[in-house]
Design an enzyme around this catalytic site. Structure first.
Site, PDB file in Angstrom:
ATOM      1  N   CYS A 176       0.876  -1.170   0.000  1.00  0.00           N
ATOM      2  CA  CYS A 176       0.000   0.000   0.000  1.00  0.00           C
ATOM      3  C   CYS A 176       0.916   1.223   0.000  1.00  0.00           C
ATOM      4  CB  CYS A 176      -1.001  -0.035   1.153  1.00  0.00           C
ATOM      5  SG  CYS A 176      -0.274   0.083   2.801  1.00  0.00           S
TER       6      CYS A 176
HETATM    7  C1  RB5 Z   1      -4.078   5.215   0.561  1.00  0.00           C
HETATM    8  O1  RB5 Z   1      -4.158   6.561   0.322  1.00  0.00           O
HETATM    9  C2  RB5 Z   1      -3.189   4.922   1.754  1.00  0.00           C
HETATM   10  O2  RB5 Z   1      -3.808   5.355   2.902  1.00  0.00           O
HETATM   11  C3  RB5 Z   1      -2.870   3.465   1.809  1.00  0.00           C
HETATM   12  O3  RB5 Z   1      -2.257   3.066   0.626  1.00  0.00           O
HETATM   13  C4  RB5 Z   1      -1.892   2.997   2.883  1.00  0.00           C
HETATM   14  O4  RB5 Z   1      -0.767   3.825   2.920  1.00  0.00           O
HETATM   15  C5  RB5 Z   1      -2.398   2.724   4.202  1.00  0.00           C
HETATM   16  O5  RB5 Z   1      -1.613   2.344   5.091  1.00  0.00           O
END
Ligand code: RB5
Length: 157
Positions: free
Chosen positions: A70
């Site tokens: 993420c």
């Molecule tokens: C998405 O914007 C972001 O919040 C997600 O990818 C991640 O970093 C969450 O931990």
């Protein structure tokens, strides 16, 4: 060490989409079998949905290791660790990626695509896949304690 007949499941939200593609290409070139559970584009999506698919594939035995990406790697690891039998962590250095498997039997590597670049990510993934759980008594004892938390506090589905 993951042998090449074993499978890697990989997932990401929109934040990890481009890094996921780069890692898939890198791993396929080395002969690994990959299950890509998405995201399949960089439109806004929710990391728990993909963490769930990564976790379920491992729990069902369809893949032996997982990679979840993420923006920071944090959401991915928080979500993946809710699944019984999943041991996930964000690792942004090769030492943790190797030792996390050797000592803690980590089975899901989480990466933050907004934190590290593609080349470091590839080295971290390699360290993760080449490492093997050491199976020493003290490591097994510690993992048993964690399994006991799961037994006590999570409902089996
Ligand atoms: C998405 O914007 C972001 O919040 C997600 O990818 C991640 O970093 C969450 O931990």
């Amino acid at each position: 060490m993951l042998n090449k007949e074993q499978k890697i499941v990989i997932g990401s939200d929109h934040g990890g989409y481009h890094l996921k593609n780069a890692l898939i290409e890198y791993l396929l070139r080395q002969g690994y079998e990959i299950i890509d559970v998405g995201a399949y584009n960089d439109e806004a999506s929710d990391y728990p949905d993909f963490a769930r698919m990564v976790a379920e594939r491992i729990i069902k035995g369809e893949a032996q290791r997982g990679i979840m990406i993420c923006g920071s790697g944090v959401g991915a690891s928080v979500a993946a660790n809710k699944f019984r039998g999943i041991r996930a962590s964000v690792c942004h250095d090769t030492y943790s990626a190797r030792q996390g498997v050797e000592d803690d039997n980590m089975n899901v590597l989480c990466l933050g695509a907004r934190i590290i670049g593609e080349y470091l990510a590839k080295e971290i993934v390699t360290a993760f896949l080449n490492a093997e759980f050491k199976r020493e008594d003290r490591y097994k004892r510690r993992l048993k304690k964690i399994e006991e938390f799961e037994r006590q506090w999570t409902k089996k589905n």
